[in-house]
Scaffold this motif. Structure first.
Motif, PDB file in Angstrom:
ATOM      1  N   GLU A  59      25.813  -9.291 -30.412  1.00 16.93           N
ATOM      2  CA  GLU A  59      24.861  -8.551 -29.878  1.00 16.93           C
ATOM      3  C   GLU A  59      23.367  -9.533 -30.284  1.00 16.93           C
ATOM      4  O   GLU A  59      23.503 -10.084 -31.292  1.00 16.93           O
ATOM      5  N   GLY A  60      22.439  -9.524 -29.323  1.00 19.48           N
ATOM      6  CA  GLY A  60      21.610 -10.518 -29.556  1.00 19.48           C
ATOM      7  C   GLY A  60      21.660 -12.002 -29.664  1.00 19.48           C
ATOM      8  O   GLY A  60      20.760 -12.566 -29.480  1.00 19.48           O
ATOM      9  N   ALA A  61      22.666 -12.501 -29.470  1.00 13.65           N
ATOM     10  CA  ALA A  61      23.085 -13.902 -29.311  1.00 13.65           C
ATOM     11  C   ALA A  61      22.650 -14.467 -27.684  1.00 13.65           C
ATOM     12  O   ALA A  61      22.703 -13.542 -26.975  1.00 13.65           O
ATOM     13  N   GLN A  62      22.596 -15.714 -27.642  1.00 10.74           N
ATOM     14  CA  GLN A  62      22.410 -16.137 -26.332  1.00 10.74           C
ATOM     15  C   GLN A  62      23.611 -16.031 -25.554  1.00 10.74           C
ATOM     16  O   GLN A  62      24.780 -16.511 -25.974  1.00 10.74           O
ATOM     17  N   LYS A  63      23.413 -15.632 -24.071  1.00 10.54           N
ATOM     18  CA  LYS A  63      24.622 -15.589 -23.526  1.00 10.54           C
ATOM     19  C   LYS A  63      24.886 -16.835 -22.822  1.00 10.54           C
ATOM     20  O   LYS A  63      24.112 -17.284 -21.997  1.00 10.54           O
TER      21      LYS A  63
END
Length: 289
Positions: A59-63
């Motif tokens: 969650e919140g990390a770069q995709k």
């Protein structure tokens, strides 16, 4: 069959021919196990290179984004296979069920043999016929059935195994049984069955000694049906070059036409290995008297 089929009767007759072909043709047998990707003639379908990869992301990390797939529009034209058979007018007008069965069997057999051969013979297509699904995907076996079968299965992408259908020549079932790849409880010369747990269909269109495989859901199929027409006035050029006037010879000709084609939607969705099975381990043809 009271008279030669014409008008609405030809539509009904053609529908019966289609039904009979679907029951016995290799395309129909495969489709009954796992369905082909059916499309209309020249209907555009989008194909993409299979390089998309899904990943878990916090969650919140770069995709992460992979390079976009190569998109292509594929259009498959319907191809026509045809057979024209002259019969005596007297024969066609006989009011007997066996006459109808004889004509059905004659036309159906000819169309089915041509269709099965084109599907399985590994030949390239041309202006008249589609390429075999095995074209450019054929390898040669060693003649050791156990080793060759294992090598053949190893070439199938793992994600396709649940959708694979094997294709065999019916006359090679004896060799498969002898090699221990199947038993007579699961494999039948008449209807195929299971080989090493995989569904298999039998067809005379498959080269002797070969085993093929395909993933039907990744093969586009165009099936525009069949039509039967008749004439008692035409002049026909026979296969030996002679000309025959139907009217002068008291003959009538029935012409069966079937529109069908196929095309792989990806590169590695079908394959064949030749020389796997000993062709001498099969029922022999009865010699002519």
């Amino acid at each position: 069959m009271d008279t030669m089929p014409d008008g609405d009767a030809t539509i009904d007759y053609g529908a019966r021919i289609v039904t009979m072909i679907e029951r016995r043709s290799v395309v129909g047998l495969v489709n009954a196990i796992h369905a082909f990707y059916r499309i209309g003639a020249l209907e555009p379908i989008l194909t993409a290179s299979p390089n998309a990869v899904a990943q878990w992301v916090a969650e919140g990390a770069q995709k992460p984004v992979v390079n976009g797939p190569t998109l292509d529009a594929l259009r498959v034209p319907a191809r026509k296979v045809t057979v024209t058979v002259p019969y005596s007018v007297e024969f066609l007008r006989l009011t007997h069920a066996r006459v109808d069965l004889a004509v059905n069997a004659d036309m159906t057999h000819a169309l089915r043999v041509a269709e099965d051969s084109a599907f399985c013979d590994a030949a390239p297509g041309d202006a008249a016929r589609p390429a075999s699904i095995f074209y450019e995907h054929v390898i040669t076996g060693t003649g050791d059935p156990q080793t060759d079968f294992a090598a053949l299965i190893a070439r199938i992408p793992e994600e396709y195994l649940a959708d694979v259908v094997l294709l065999l020549n019916a006359a090679d079932c004896v060799a498969l049984l002898t090699a221990g790849l199947a038993d007579n409880q699961t494999l039948s010369v008449a209807s195929g069955g299971l080989v090493a747990g995989l569904p298999a269909v039998v067809s005379g269109g498959v080269p002797r000694g070969a085993i093929g495989w395909c993933v039907p859901r990744l093969i586009a199929l165009v099936d525009e049906g069949s039509r039967i027409t008749s004439s008692d006035e035409a002049t026909l050029e026979m296969t030996d070059g002679t000309l025959v006037s139907l009217w002068e010879s008291d003959l009538a000709a029935l012409r069966g036409e079937r529109w069908i084609a196929w095309a792989p939607l990806a590169n590695n969705v079908a394959g064949m290995m030749t020389g796997v099975l000993a062709s001498n381990l099969a029922p022999t043809k009865r010699a002519k008297a």
